[in-house]
Design a protein around this motif. Structure first.
Motif, PDB file in Angstrom:
ATOM      1  N   UNK A 191       0.830  -1.205   0.000  1.00 23.14           N
ATOM      2  CA  UNK A 191       0.000   0.000   0.000  1.00 23.14           C
ATOM      3  C   UNK A 191       0.866   1.258   0.000  1.00 23.14           C
ATOM      4  N   UNK A 192       0.395   2.263  -0.729  1.00 25.28           N
ATOM      5  CA  UNK A 192       0.930   3.623  -0.620  1.00 25.28           C
ATOM      6  C   UNK A 192      -0.219   4.495  -0.154  1.00 25.28           C
ATOM      7  N   UNK A 193      -0.038   5.146   0.986  1.00 24.34           N
ATOM      8  CA  UNK A 193      -1.135   5.849   1.657  1.00 24.34           C
ATOM      9  C   UNK A 193      -0.775   7.309   1.862  1.00 24.34           C
ATOM     10  N   UNK A 194      -1.555   8.203   1.265  1.00 24.39           N
ATOM     11  CA  UNK A 194      -1.461   9.627   1.581  1.00 24.39           C
ATOM     12  C   UNK A 194      -2.447   9.901   2.708  1.00 24.39           C
ATOM     13  N   UNK A 195      -1.950  10.431   3.826  1.00 25.76           N
ATOM     14  CA  UNK A 195      -2.832  10.618   4.984  1.00 25.76           C
ATOM     15  C   UNK A 195      -2.256  11.653   5.931  1.00 25.76           C
ATOM     16  N   UNK A 196      -3.146  12.226   6.746  1.00 24.13           N
ATOM     17  CA  UNK A 196      -2.739  13.075   7.866  1.00 24.13           C
ATOM     18  C   UNK A 196      -2.892  12.330   9.193  1.00 24.13           C
ATOM     19  N   UNK A 197      -3.245  11.065   9.134  1.00 18.55           N
ATOM     20  CA  UNK A 197      -3.434  10.270  10.354  1.00 18.55           C
ATOM     21  C   UNK A 197      -2.078   9.774  10.855  1.00 18.55           C
ATOM     22  N   UNK A 198      -1.457  10.564  11.724  1.00 18.86           N
ATOM     23  CA  UNK A 198      -0.099  10.258  12.160  1.00 18.86           C
ATOM     24  C   UNK A 198      -0.022   9.021  13.053  1.00 18.86           C
ATOM     25  N   UNK A 199      -1.103   8.764  13.802  1.00 27.72           N
ATOM     26  CA  UNK A 199      -1.103   7.551  14.610  1.00 27.72           C
ATOM     27  C   UNK A 199      -1.013   6.316  13.736  1.00 27.72           C
ATOM     28  N   UNK A 200      -1.779   6.297  12.649  1.00 28.57           N
ATOM     29  CA  UNK A 200      -1.717   5.203  11.682  1.00 28.57           C
ATOM     30  C   UNK A 200      -0.325   5.119  11.069  1.00 28.57           C
ATOM     31  N   UNK A 201       0.211   6.270  10.655  1.00 29.91           N
ATOM     32  CA  UNK A 201       1.530   6.282  10.022  1.00 29.91           C
ATOM     33  C   UNK A 201       2.600   5.714  10.960  1.00 29.91           C
ATOM     34  N   UNK A 202       2.536   6.128  12.204  1.00 26.41           N
ATOM     35  CA  UNK A 202       3.570   5.715  13.148  1.00 26.41           C
ATOM     36  C   UNK A 202       3.493   4.226  13.474  1.00 26.41           C
ATOM     37  N   UNK A 203       2.283   3.691  13.556  1.00 26.63           N
ATOM     38  CA  UNK A 203       2.137   2.301  14.001  1.00 26.63           C
ATOM     39  C   UNK A 203       2.161   1.290  12.860  1.00 26.63           C
ATOM     40  N   UNK A 204       1.844   1.717  11.640  1.00 27.00           N
ATOM     41  CA  UNK A 204       1.657   0.758  10.550  1.00 27.00           C
ATOM     42  C   UNK A 204       2.710   0.880   9.449  1.00 27.00           C
ATOM     43  N   UNK A 205       3.196   2.093   9.187  1.00 30.36           N
ATOM     44  CA  UNK A 205       4.078   2.307   8.032  1.00 30.36           C
ATOM     45  C   UNK A 205       5.415   1.594   8.196  1.00 30.36           C
ATOM     46  N   UNK A 206       5.894   1.049   7.101  1.00 29.56           N
ATOM     47  CA  UNK A 206       7.281   0.572   7.044  1.00 29.56           C
ATOM     48  C   UNK A 206       8.218   1.730   6.727  1.00 29.56           C
ATOM     49  N   UNK A 207       7.713   2.684   5.953  1.00 27.12           N
ATOM     50  CA  UNK A 207       8.493   3.867   5.612  1.00 27.12           C
ATOM     51  C   UNK A 207       7.543   5.047   5.474  1.00 27.12           C
ATOM     52  N   UNK A 208       8.036   6.226   5.873  1.00 27.83           N
ATOM     53  CA  UNK A 208       7.279   7.459   5.721  1.00 27.83           C
ATOM     54  C   UNK A 208       8.046   8.382   4.776  1.00 27.83           C
ATOM     55  N   UNK A 209       7.321   8.975   3.850  1.00 29.64           N
ATOM     56  CA  UNK A 209       7.880   9.961   2.930  1.00 29.64           C
ATOM     57  C   UNK A 209       7.268  11.309   3.267  1.00 29.64           C
ATOM     58  N   UNK A 210       8.116  12.287   3.583  1.00 35.97           N
ATOM     59  CA  UNK A 210       7.633  13.647   3.825  1.00 35.97           C
ATOM     60  C   UNK A 210       7.906  14.481   2.585  1.00 35.97           C
ATOM     61  N   UNK A 211       6.814  14.989   1.986  1.00 36.14           N
ATOM     62  CA  UNK A 211       6.914  15.807   0.776  1.00 36.14           C
ATOM     63  C   UNK A 211       6.540  17.251   1.068  1.00 36.14           C
ATOM     64  N   UNK A 212       7.200  18.152   0.370  1.00 33.55           N
ATOM     65  CA  UNK A 212       6.805  19.559   0.377  1.00 33.55           C
ATOM     66  C   UNK A 212       7.330  20.196  -0.896  1.00 33.55           C
TER      67      UNK A 212
END
Length: 248
Positions: A191-212
């Motif tokens: 899965x590739x997930x665009x989200x603002x749900x940081x709790x989900x990101x922190x507990x589930x993601x294998x990797x986080x990409x921060x874009x700006x």
């Protein structure tokens, strides 16, 4: 070989350069979460991956096949890439069962009986076995989004893209959608997930990409990004999100 490889993707709308050379890989079974401020190209990136939006430059590869090749069978490729939108995108005149079954009949050419059986399996998988005859207007936002997820799963995709799947939901409905996504991650869905749900990101993601600003500012495992980001802008963004949502 990575299941998904994105190489140097650029996209411009008029004079606005939305993506400025984005590259990353997703291994089979990984969950990659893309975060960043609004308007930074996250949704455009997802749409470029399955060519709902044509990139101006760059390449996308799925399981060794170039998605961006002019010779690519785009319909076949899109059948392998599920897409869950923030606004559900269900057919309002069709029941939950019909929404899930439609692609199986029209795209995969399954016999109707087999397609019905598969659609019911996926509705049950997202906890909606008792809602197969309901129309979208009869379902809550969370239930509609779970139908969207069931529709994507029914096609047996290699990859699912989630574009802020909880952003259109009332707060009390977010959890039921996130729980389905957590289960998918545990089952090994890529899965590739665009989200603002940081709790989900922190507990589930294998990797986080921060874009700006159309580029990847920083990426890495959640424990590093949340506890010791290497780029000051990443820390600033995560602190602001924490103040807003209290989830980091």
């Amino acid at each position: 070989m990575a299941l998904l490889e994105v190489k140097d993707i650029h996209k411009r709308y008029g004079t606005e350069q939305v993506l400025k050379g984005v590259s990353f890989q997703v291994e089979r079974g990984q969950t990659v979460v893309v975060i960043g401020p609004s308007g930074t190209g996250k949704s455009t990136l997802l749409r470029c991956i399955n060519r709902l939006t044509e990139p101006d430059r760059g390449q996308v590869w799925l399981d060794g096949v170039e998605v961006t090749s002019p010779r690519a069978d785009i319909n076949r490729i899109r059948a392998q890439i599920g897409f869950v939108f923030q606004d559900f995108n269900l057919f309002t005149h069709l029941t939950a069962l019909d929404n899930v079954r439609l692609g199986l009949v029209r795209v995969k050419r399954l016999p109707r009986e087999q397609a019905t059986r598969r659609a019911r399996e996926e509705l049950a998988r997202v906890g909606l076995a008792d809602k197969e005859k309901a129309y979208p207007a009869q379902l809550s936002g969370g239930q509609q989004q779970r139908v969207s997820i069931a529709r994507a799963l029914a096609m047996d995709p290699k990859l699912i893209l989630f574009d802020e799947p909880t952003s259109a939901l009332d707060p009390e409905l977010i959890g039921e959608v996130l729980q389905v996504m957590v289960e998918l991650a545990r089952e090994g869905m890529t899965m590739v997930v665009v989200t603002h749900e940081m709790g989900f990101a922190r507990s589930v993601a294998d990797e986080i990409i921060f874009m700006e600003g159309g580029v990847i500012v920083e990426h890495g495992p959640p424990e590093r990004l949340f506890t010791s980001p290497q780029v000051p802008r990443t820390a600033e963004f995560l602190n602001k999100i924490s103040e807003l949502y209290g989830e980091t």
